[in-house]
Design an enzyme around this catalytic site. Sequence first.
Site, mmCIF file in Angstrom:
data_model
loop_
_atom_site.group_PDB
_atom_site.id
_atom_site.type_symbol
_atom_site.label_atom_id
_atom_site.label_comp_id
_atom_site.label_asym_id
_atom_site.label_seq_id
_atom_site.Cartn_x
_atom_site.Cartn_y
_atom_site.Cartn_z
ATOM 1 N N ASP A 135 4.562 -4.733 6.601
ATOM 2 C CA ASP A 135 3.291 -4.944 7.302
ATOM 3 C C ASP A 135 3.136 -6.439 7.597
ATOM 4 O OD1 ASP A 135 0.353 -5.725 7.274
ATOM 5 O OD2 ASP A 135 0.162 -3.559 7.337
ATOM 6 N N ARG A 190 0.849 -1.197 0.000
ATOM 7 C CA ARG A 190 0.000 0.000 0.000
ATOM 8 C C ARG A 190 0.889 1.253 0.000
ATOM 9 N NH1 ARG A 190 -3.573 -1.190 4.375
ATOM 10 N NH2 ARG A 190 -4.851 -2.212 2.813
ATOM 11 N N ASP A 215 0.353 -7.906 8.857
ATOM 12 C CA ASP A 215 -1.051 -8.302 8.797
ATOM 13 C C ASP A 215 -1.907 -7.933 10.002
ATOM 14 O OD1 ASP A 215 -0.333 -9.747 6.349
ATOM 15 O OD2 ASP A 215 0.428 -11.306 7.689
#
Length: 176
Positions: free
Chosen positions: A103, A23, A105
Amino acid sequence: MEFPETGRLIEIQSYKHDGTLHRIWEETLILQGTSKEVIGGNDRILVHEADGRVWRTREPAICYFHRQKWFNVIGMVRSDGIHYYCNLGTPFVWDEEALKYIDYDLDIKVFPDMTYHLLDEDEYRTHKKEMNYPEKIERQVLLSVDELQSWIFQKKGPFAPHFVEQWYERFLSFRG
């Protein structure tokens, strides 16, 4: 390592354990960048997902990244109070292109009354298996969940009373 200077607009990028881009958040204004932490602000910015979707955030937010913590915190300024979204992931790195982290999760959503929910445990289990997270990473992520919950309970760091409001005022002063 240099740090993003106050007043600079930067991009924030998150990746997955396998190195794929997850992202991108455009245009976060640096309110403070030190060797220990980076605090930024943004409002209704574009977010690009790895699958090609693009969306815009709905409200002003103050972002908190710590150089040694395996989580980051986004305080969203809403009419009913501050809502927090916490990402479990590596400490940030800054490389002049963007502020970056991996990241892992798991997320924690915190409500204005400081109650919270751990999110995306299924996604974590799936990615842990698919990407073969090392035991060391798994241990660090789970310890960081505990540490983050402790920060929430103690109202520490970005959860401290008025932290988000004070940085939001600073953000507004930059925007004139």
